[in-house]
Design a protein around this motif. Structure first.
Motif, PDB file in Angstrom:
ATOM      1  N   ASP A  56       8.394  -3.034  -7.172  1.00  0.00           N
ATOM      2  CA  ASP A  56       8.416  -3.195  -8.353  1.00  0.00           C
ATOM      3  C   ASP A  56       6.896  -3.106  -8.737  1.00  0.00           C
ATOM      4  OD1 ASP A  56      10.301  -3.866 -10.421  1.00  0.00           O
ATOM      5  OD2 ASP A  56       8.295  -5.220 -10.398  1.00  0.00           O
ATOM      6  N   LEU A  57       6.377  -3.974  -7.576  1.00  0.00           N
ATOM      7  CA  LEU A  57       4.923  -4.297  -7.558  1.00  0.00           C
ATOM      8  C   LEU A  57       3.911  -3.686  -7.662  1.00  0.00           C
ATOM      9  CD1 LEU A  57       2.896  -6.871  -8.987  1.00  0.00           C
ATOM     10  CD2 LEU A  57       2.908  -7.518  -7.062  1.00  0.00           C
ATOM     11  N   GLY A  78       3.054   5.700  -2.676  1.00  0.00           N
ATOM     12  CA  GLY A  78       4.542   6.712  -3.010  1.00  0.00           C
ATOM     13  C   GLY A  78       4.729   6.862  -4.709  1.00  0.00           C
ATOM     14  N   ALA A  79       4.644   6.284  -5.423  1.00  0.00           N
ATOM     15  CA  ALA A  79       4.377   6.228  -6.949  1.00  0.00           C
ATOM     16  C   ALA A  79       3.483   7.216  -7.759  1.00  0.00           C
ATOM     17  CB  ALA A  79       3.777   4.305  -7.524  1.00  0.00           C
ATOM     18  N   ALA A 107       0.819  -1.234   0.274  1.00  0.00           N
ATOM     19  CA  ALA A 107      -0.219   0.032   0.026  1.00  0.00           C
ATOM     20  C   ALA A 107       0.817   1.332   0.033  1.00  0.00           C
ATOM     21  CB  ALA A 107      -0.612  -0.154   1.212  1.00  0.00           C
ATOM     22  N   GLY A 108       2.106   1.508   0.620  1.00  0.00           N
ATOM     23  CA  GLY A 108       2.807   2.358   0.743  1.00  0.00           C
ATOM     24  C   GLY A 108       3.362   2.760  -0.398  1.00  0.00           C
ATOM     25  N   MET A 165       0.151   0.930 -10.277  1.00  0.00           N
ATOM     26  CA  MET A 165      -0.314   2.535 -10.639  1.00  0.00           C
ATOM     27  C   MET A 165       0.090   2.775 -11.845  1.00  0.00           C
ATOM     28  SD  MET A 165      -1.592   2.855  -7.221  1.00  0.00           S
ATOM     29  CE  MET A 165      -1.855   4.521  -8.213  1.00  0.00           C
ATOM     30  N   HIS A 166       1.116   2.523 -12.129  1.00  0.00           N
ATOM     31  CA  HIS A 166       1.558   3.246 -13.991  1.00  0.00           C
ATOM     32  C   HIS A 166       0.714   2.459 -14.239  1.00  0.00           C
ATOM     33  CE1 HIS A 166       2.885   1.775 -17.940  1.00  0.00           C
ATOM     34  NE2 HIS A 166       3.552   2.951 -17.778  1.00  0.00           N
ATOM     35  N   MET A 167      -0.424   1.364 -14.293  1.00  0.00           N
ATOM     36  CA  MET A 167      -1.100   0.667 -15.331  1.00  0.00           C
ATOM     37  C   MET A 167      -2.577   1.759 -15.015  1.00  0.00           C
ATOM     38  SD  MET A 167      -3.030  -3.155 -14.783  1.00  0.00           S
ATOM     39  CE  MET A 167      -3.892  -2.999 -13.666  1.00  0.00           C
ATOM     40  N   LEU A 168      -2.771   1.698 -14.023  1.00  0.00           N
ATOM     41  CA  LEU A 168      -4.124   2.457 -13.437  1.00  0.00           C
ATOM     42  C   LEU A 168      -4.014   4.266 -14.051  1.00  0.00           C
ATOM     43  CD1 LEU A 168      -4.967   1.181  -9.931  1.00  0.00           C
ATOM     44  CD2 LEU A 168      -5.684   1.032 -11.947  1.00  0.00           C
TER      45      LEU A 168
END
Length: 243
Positions: free
Chosen positions: A197-198, A96-97, A91-92, A203-206
């Motif tokens: 990484d995951l 952060g991302a 979650a953190g 977040m990159h996907m969303l």
């Protein structure tokens, strides 16, 4: 500040500053554009320092599921707390991302290279060879955890009176992550942390980033599984040689 909150906030700060330096180096028209690998690895080490300083007194500052797993295997952490810690770390990392995206919003819009955009959020192989990529992440995580087992607090000899170093005690782990990045990070970008990484990859996907391309889910399992394997090997070896 419960252990769960400490892991969440500590990991958030780790990713904000770690992914933040990548954004500063690879995104278009930033002040740090093309700063290079030494800039990235140095800031990642210092990002670990910040996360450990904040979370350390409350949770032990794992900030990494591989650390949590290895400590549990070595009998230094309760198995009942493993899942809550990992949830907080993921979650953190997502938080952060997200903050990195907010911080560099204008620069994401100006960057047309999908690979550079993805690199801000997660790792990827310099040469895509899954066997070699797995080995790289296993070795990196092994070095991280095996060394962590041997980081000791300062003491006055010969009576061995412990000395509380406060925030300065976070420096050894920061230096450890820095040297792993400088020495072993050139192959896969040294994830050595499944949450690091995951979470940001998710977040990159969303996130609605123009021209971002794929999130490379075909590779995503490696920086999750391989660090856990490397950490487990480190814990087993530590238990074997400490007797």
């Amino acid at each position: 500040m419960s252990p769960f909150v400490a892991e969440l906030i500590g990991t958030m700060l780790l990713i904000l500053l770690g992914d933040g330096v990548v954004a500063n180096v690879v995104l278009k028209d930033t002040k740090g554009n093309n700063g290079g690998w030494i800039v990235i690895t140095t800031a990642w080490g210092l990002a670990v320092f910040v996360g450990v300083v904040v979370a350390g007194p409350y949770s032990g500052a794992h900030l990494n599921p591989a650390v949590t797993l290895a400590l549990a295997i070595a009998g230094k952490f309760a198995w009942a707390n493993v899942i809550p810690y990992i949830i907080a770390q993921f979650a953190g990392a997502c938080m952060g991302a997200f903050l990195v995206w907010i911080m560099y919003y204008d620069h994401f819009k100006r960057t047309n290279d999908p690979a550079s955009i993805l690199a801000v959020f997660c790792t990827g192989p310099a040469v895509r060879n899954y066997v070699s990529n797995i080995a790289s992440e296993v070795i990196g995580a092994f070095v991280l955890l095996f060394t962590i087992f041997y980081i000791a607090g300062a003491e006055i000899t010969p009576v061995k009176t412990p000395i509380g170093l406060g925030s300065v005690g976070a420096i050894p782990v920061a230096l450890l992550v820095w040297v792993i990045g400088l020495s072993l990070g050139g192959t896969t970008g040294y994830a050595i942390n499944p949450a690091r990484d995951l979470g940001p990859r998710f977040m990159h996907m969303l996130l609605p980033i123009k021209g971002k391309g794929t999130s490379d889910w075909a590779y995503a399992w490696i920086p999750v599984i391989a660090p856990l394997v490397g950490a487990s090997i480190a814990a087993v070896l530590y238990l074997s040689v400490k007797q």
